[in-house]
Design an enzyme around this catalytic site. Structure first.
Site, PDB file in Angstrom:
ATOM      1  N   ALA A  38       1.036   3.755  -8.012  1.00 30.78           N
ATOM      2  CA  ALA A  38       1.045   3.830  -9.452  1.00 30.78           C
ATOM      3  C   ALA A  38       1.319   5.101 -10.147  1.00 30.78           C
ATOM      4  CB  ALA A  38      -0.314   3.125  -9.889  1.00 30.78           C
ATOM      5  N   ASP A  53      -4.113   0.100  -9.484  1.00 31.49           N
ATOM      6  CA  ASP A  53      -2.639   0.144  -9.976  1.00 31.49           C
ATOM      7  C   ASP A  53      -2.943  -0.326 -11.308  1.00 31.49           C
ATOM      8  OD1 ASP A  53      -2.239  -0.634  -7.042  1.00 31.49           O
ATOM      9  OD2 ASP A  53      -0.177  -0.093  -7.892  1.00 31.49           O
ATOM     10  N   ASN A  87      -5.314  -3.670  -7.232  1.00 33.75           N
ATOM     11  CA  ASN A  87      -4.920  -2.774  -6.214  1.00 33.75           C
ATOM     12  C   ASN A  87      -4.257  -3.441  -5.185  1.00 33.75           C
ATOM     13  OD1 ASN A  87      -4.881   0.200  -5.631  1.00 33.75           O
ATOM     14  ND2 ASN A  87      -6.431  -0.244  -3.747  1.00 33.75           N
TER      15      ASN A  87
HETATM   16  O1  MRU Z   1       2.720  -1.393  -3.554  1.00 33.44           O
HETATM   17  P1  MRU Z   1       2.380   0.093  -3.638  1.00 33.44           P
HETATM   18  O2  MRU Z   1       2.459   0.815  -2.318  1.00 33.44           O
HETATM   19  O3  MRU Z   1       3.139   0.576  -4.983  1.00 33.44           O
HETATM   20  O4  MRU Z   1       0.901  -0.202  -3.961  1.00 33.44           O
HETATM   21  C1  MRU Z   1       0.022   0.974  -4.309  1.00 33.44           C
HETATM   22  C2  MRU Z   1      -1.238   0.821  -4.251  1.00 33.44           C
HETATM   23  O5  MRU Z   1      -1.686  -0.305  -4.426  1.00 33.44           O
HETATM   24  C3  MRU Z   1      -2.278   2.039  -4.323  1.00 33.44           C
HETATM   25  O6  MRU Z   1      -3.289   1.799  -3.801  1.00 33.44           O
HETATM   26  C4  MRU Z   1      -2.394   2.370  -5.937  1.00 33.44           C
HETATM   27  O7  MRU Z   1      -1.109   2.363  -6.483  1.00 33.44           O
HETATM   28  C5  MRU Z   1      -3.141   3.389  -6.047  1.00 33.44           C
HETATM   29  S1  MRU Z   1      -2.217   4.946  -5.892  1.00 33.44           S
HETATM   30  C6  MRU Z   1      -2.862   6.295  -6.281  1.00 33.44           C
END
Ligand code: MRU
Length: 345
Positions: free
Chosen positions: A47, A236, A246
């Site tokens: 995110a 997220d 998340n």
């Molecule tokens: O699909 P992604 O890899 O973008 O998803 C990321 C996540 O779900 C992370 O756990 C979340 O963004 C936290 S990142 C600090």
């Protein structure tokens, strides 16, 4: 140390997270289309990192606009912002960053087109710098919650690779270690995109942090064995009531943690909190391509024509969350009041 995303001589350079850990490749993007594609294809993900990349994409898009008068510039600028906003729907940091860039554009129209372009580049670079600082603060607050000699389970990658640097959930682990505590990590592999196996394991190992990789379905067994003292994950999007979107599988981990009496912490910056969304059911959940489920490294592992679901995120209800660790401190139940109060601190 690697750089997740960087502004370099009016280009955006990103480590290609799709090919880690096999290869450490840096891609250079010269226009906003390239950056938008990189976000969509998960060259950059996580995110806060996609928020930073989107801001840089907006700045890059602005630089390329040929219009000389402000009215025509703003018309093109809106198209740039729209393009970047269409890349991924769940992480609110993306929209937060784009809105911040749009605000800078409308507050500084008086500067004229060329100076406004420079101002937008400066803003994107500031969002990048701020993110690292914010993560360090999250790390300090969260590090205090972990006991010496503890083992933390994490899901997905909420590390330096998911942010401008340092990480949110992994920032908490780094914060505890920097505070003199011994902390070991269990990393869920995180099917189907394998952010845990490919990215969390890679960056923790690189940092010489004690990390053990497990497949997602091993978490219950490991918890029952008494091997986990705390769960720390990123987010997220966090709704106003503290429900947390998340990476898919986070909800299952939270339920397991509850069953085993293990604290379940969420580490995230204020830019991940969406007070406009009352509860988690209203958070848009991205569905990704079915080949992420049916294929592994380009090789088919399921029968042709099989019906597939691939939601990329789930929502953990606030009752399963022990605390939300932000750069302004740790919020506990009732979340509605605590989260709102963060914005007036
Ligand atoms: O699909 P992604 O890899 O973008 O998803 C990321 C996540 O779900 C992370 O756990 C979340 O963004 C936290 S990142 C600090």
């Amino acid at each position: 140390m690697f750089k997740t995303v960087e502004w370099k001589n009016n280009t955006v350079v990103m480590i290609d997270q799709r090919v880690l850990p096999d290869r450490e490749v840096y891609n250079t993007y010269r226009d906003c289309k390239g950056v938008a594609g990189a976000i969509k294809d998960m060259v950059v993900r996580g995110a806060p990192a996609i928020g930073v990349a989107a801001a840089m994409g907006v700045a890059l898009g602005a630089l390329k606009i040929k219009a000389r008068d402000m009215k025509a510039f703003k018309k093109e600028f809106d198209k740039v912002a729209k393009l970047l906003a269409s890349t991924r729907p769940t992480a609110v940091n993306l929209f937060w960053a784009i809105e911040r860039m749009k605000r800078v554009a409308s507050d500084n129209e008086g500067l004229g087109v060329e100076s406004l372009k420079k101002r937008l580049v400066a803003e994107a670079r500031e969002i990048h710098r701020d993110d690292i600082e914010i993560n360090r603060r999250i790390g300090k607050f969260g590090g205090n919650l972990l006991k010496d000699n503890s083992t933390v389970l994490t899901h997905c990658n909420a590390g330096a690779l998911a942010t401008a640097g340092y990480g949110t959930a992994l920032g908490v682990i780094r914060g505890a270690i920097e505070g003199g505590k011994r902390v070991a990590v269990y990393a869920d592999e995180t099917r189907p995109f394998l952010q845990g196996a490919r990215l969390t394991a890679w960056e923790l190992k690189k940092d010489k942090i004690d990390v053990t990789l497990i497949t997602d379905n091993m978490a219950g067994y490991i918890m029952k064995k008494g091997l986990i003292d705390a769960v720390v994950v990123g987010a997220d999007r966090i709704a106003a009531n503290g429900d947390v979107a998340n990476k898919i599988g986070t909800y299952t981990v939270a339920l397991l943690a509850k069953e085993h009496g293990i604290p379940f912490y969420v580490a995230a910056p204020l830019s991940t909190i969406d007070l406009n969304i009352k509860h988690g059911d209203n958070i848009p959940i991205e569905e990704r391509d079915s080949t992420e489920v049916t294929h592994l490294k380009g090789k088919r592992i399921a029968p042709k024509g099989i019906s597939v679901r691939n939601p990329a995120f789930d929502v953990t209800p606030n009752r399963l969350v022990t605390g939300i660790i932000t750069e302004k401190g740790v919020v506990r139940r009732p979340y509605a009041n605590g989260l709102k109060a963060l914005f007036s601190k």
